[in-house]
Design a protein around this motif. Structure first.
Motif, PDB file in Angstrom:
ATOM      1  N   HIS A  13      11.491  -1.694   9.511  1.00 51.55           N
ATOM      2  CA  HIS A  13      11.038  -2.713   8.564  1.00 51.55           C
ATOM      3  C   HIS A  13      11.628  -2.472   7.170  1.00 51.55           C
ATOM      4  CE1 HIS A  13       8.092  -3.705  11.678  1.00 51.55           C
ATOM      5  NE2 HIS A  13       7.820  -4.808  11.001  1.00 51.55           N
ATOM      6  N   ASN A  14      11.667  -1.198   6.762  1.00 59.60           N
ATOM      7  CA  ASN A  14      12.226  -0.863   5.447  1.00 59.60           C
ATOM      8  C   ASN A  14      13.706  -1.217   5.359  1.00 59.60           C
ATOM      9  OD1 ASN A  14       9.746   0.094   4.635  1.00 59.60           O
ATOM     10  ND2 ASN A  14      10.262   2.260   4.906  1.00 59.60           N
ATOM     11  N   ILE A  17      13.957  -4.984   4.964  1.00 61.09           N
ATOM     12  CA  ILE A  17      13.594  -5.384   3.601  1.00 61.09           C
ATOM     13  C   ILE A  17      14.720  -5.059   2.642  1.00 61.09           C
ATOM     14  CG2 ILE A  17      12.043  -4.872   1.658  1.00 61.09           C
ATOM     15  CD1 ILE A  17       9.786  -4.521   3.718  1.00 61.09           C
ATOM     16  N   ASP A  18      15.254  -3.853   2.770  1.00 55.85           N
ATOM     17  CA  ASP A  18      16.352  -3.426   1.901  1.00 55.85           C
ATOM     18  C   ASP A  18      17.577  -4.317   2.087  1.00 55.85           C
ATOM     19  OD1 ASP A  18      17.540  -1.612   0.006  1.00 55.85           O
ATOM     20  OD2 ASP A  18      18.692  -0.767   1.653  1.00 55.85           O
ATOM     21  N   TYR A  20      17.682  -7.499   3.103  1.00 59.82           N
ATOM     22  CA  TYR A  20      17.440  -8.814   2.485  1.00 59.82           C
ATOM     23  C   TYR A  20      17.561  -8.737   0.961  1.00 59.82           C
ATOM     24  CZ  TYR A  20      15.942 -11.284   6.714  1.00 59.82           C
ATOM     25  OH  TYR A  20      15.917 -11.908   7.944  1.00 59.82           O
ATOM     26  N   GLU A  28      12.594 -13.490   1.787  1.00 59.87           N
ATOM     27  CA  GLU A  28      12.586 -12.972   3.166  1.00 59.87           C
ATOM     28  C   GLU A  28      12.043 -11.550   3.198  1.00 59.87           C
ATOM     29  OE1 GLU A  28      13.294 -14.395   6.118  1.00 59.87           O
ATOM     30  OE2 GLU A  28      13.430 -16.284   5.030  1.00 59.87           O
ATOM     31  N   ALA A  29      12.407 -10.767   2.190  1.00 59.62           N
ATOM     32  CA  ALA A  29      11.903  -9.395   2.101  1.00 59.62           C
ATOM     33  C   ALA A  29      10.389  -9.392   1.942  1.00 59.62           C
ATOM     34  CB  ALA A  29      12.569  -8.681   0.928  1.00 59.62           C
ATOM     35  N   ILE A  32       8.572 -10.181   5.273  1.00 59.70           N
ATOM     36  CA  ILE A  32       8.444  -9.023   6.163  1.00 59.70           C
ATOM     37  C   ILE A  32       7.356  -8.085   5.657  1.00 59.70           C
ATOM     38  CG2 ILE A  32       9.620  -6.960   7.029  1.00 59.70           C
ATOM     39  CD1 ILE A  32      12.202  -8.588   7.054  1.00 59.70           C
ATOM     40  N   PHE A  33       7.310  -7.904   4.348  1.00 55.76           N
ATOM     41  CA  PHE A  33       6.295  -7.041   3.755  1.00 55.76           C
ATOM     42  C   PHE A  33       4.885  -7.558   4.080  1.00 55.76           C
ATOM     43  CE2 PHE A  33       3.426  -6.345   0.086  1.00 55.76           C
ATOM     44  CZ  PHE A  33       3.303  -4.972   0.167  1.00 55.76           C
ATOM     45  N   PRO A  43       3.026  -0.454   5.305  1.00 52.21           N
ATOM     46  CA  PRO A  43       4.089  -0.051   4.369  1.00 52.21           C
ATOM     47  C   PRO A  43       3.887   1.382   3.900  1.00 52.21           C
ATOM     48  CG  PRO A  43       3.085  -2.154   3.739  1.00 52.21           C
ATOM     49  CD  PRO A  43       2.215  -1.565   4.793  1.00 52.21           C
ATOM     50  N   THR A  47       8.836   1.621   1.320  1.00 56.95           N
ATOM     51  CA  THR A  47       8.696   0.161   1.351  1.00 56.95           C
ATOM     52  C   THR A  47       8.416  -0.375  -0.036  1.00 56.95           C
ATOM     53  OG1 THR A  47       7.578   0.479   3.488  1.00 56.95           O
ATOM     54  CG2 THR A  47       7.606  -1.752   2.588  1.00 56.95           C
ATOM     55  N   LEU A  51      10.842  -2.673  -2.345  1.00 61.88           N
ATOM     56  CA  LEU A  51      10.345  -4.012  -2.642  1.00 61.88           C
ATOM     57  C   LEU A  51      10.260  -4.275  -4.143  1.00 61.88           C
ATOM     58  CD1 LEU A  51       9.355  -6.563  -1.222  1.00 61.88           C
ATOM     59  CD2 LEU A  51       7.040  -5.673  -1.368  1.00 61.88           C
TER      60      LEU A  51
END
Length: 210
Positions: A13-14, A17-18, A20, A28-29, A32-33, A43, A47, A51
């Motif tokens: 997931h991280n 996020i990174d 995006y 989008e990030a 997901i968060f 998280p 995360t 973020l």
């Protein structure tokens, strides 16, 4: 991923996020968060750090920072530096300084980056006394300034050259001498303009004594 037998974890997931954030798809990030918050994969500090960096690219990260602090999330000095920098750039010096003063209560120690961001912000908004005060606090805490720190003062105009030389003197007197590369760049900065050159001999004298 689940269909292929790959069970997503917090690291995956991280990474998403990174990814995006790097392509500036912050929404989008955040999506997901939010899925992580609602789901079973929670998280972690990575995360939050990733973020916050992304939200800063988009605008004000103060609300997110306060929410994370309220949840007891441990954040590193780099995250706070980024938030303070964003506030300083938008002229919100009082809020930036308030965050700065609370760093020690969070077990964090300001770095040369922290001090320089604040000093630059104060210089930019014409609050030179506060910039001076923070500079002396910096060297009292044995944090050596770098060329960016001194340049924050130089950008206020040619009349700041003697002040910068005096700040170098005070720094050396307190045995918190900037590193060789910083001093070299300072000499280069002063020598580029005729009206600064007269301060070079003074600067050199201070450094030889130190």
């Amino acid at each position: 991923m689940v269909a292929k037998g790959i069970e997503p974890d917090v690291q995956i997931h991280n990474v998403l996020i990174d990814g995006y954030i790097k392509v500036r798809r912050v929404e989008e990030a955040l999506r997901i968060f939010k899925q992580m918050v609602r789901g079973t994969i929670k998280p972690n500090v990575v995360t939050y750090n990733v973020l916050l960096t992304g939200v800063l690219q988009k605008g004000d990260a103060l609300d997110l920072l306060q929410a994370l602090e309220s949840n007891g999330t441990e954040l590193g000095i780099k995250v706070y530096n980024s938030v303070i920098d964003g506030l300083c750039k938008s002229g919100r010096m009082e809020t930036a300084y308030d965050i700065y003063t609370k760093l020690s209560s969070k077990g964090l120690k300001p770095t040369v980056v922290t001090y320089t961001i604040m000093i630059h912000g104060f210089c930019k908004t014409g609050q030179l006394k506060k910039a001076d005060s923070l500079f002396f606090e910096m060297i009292e805490n044995k944090c050596a300034p770098n060329v960016v720190t001194f340049n924050a003062f130089m950008r206020k105009g040619s009349n700041m050259a003697p002040k910068v030389v005096e700040l170098v003197k005070k720094t050396v007197e307190r045995k918190v001498t900037p590193d060789a590369s910083t001093l070299s760049l300072m000499v280069d900065l002063l020598s580029k303009d005729e009206k600064y050159k007269k301060y070079l001999d003074t600067l050199t004298t201070f450094l030889e004594v130190g």
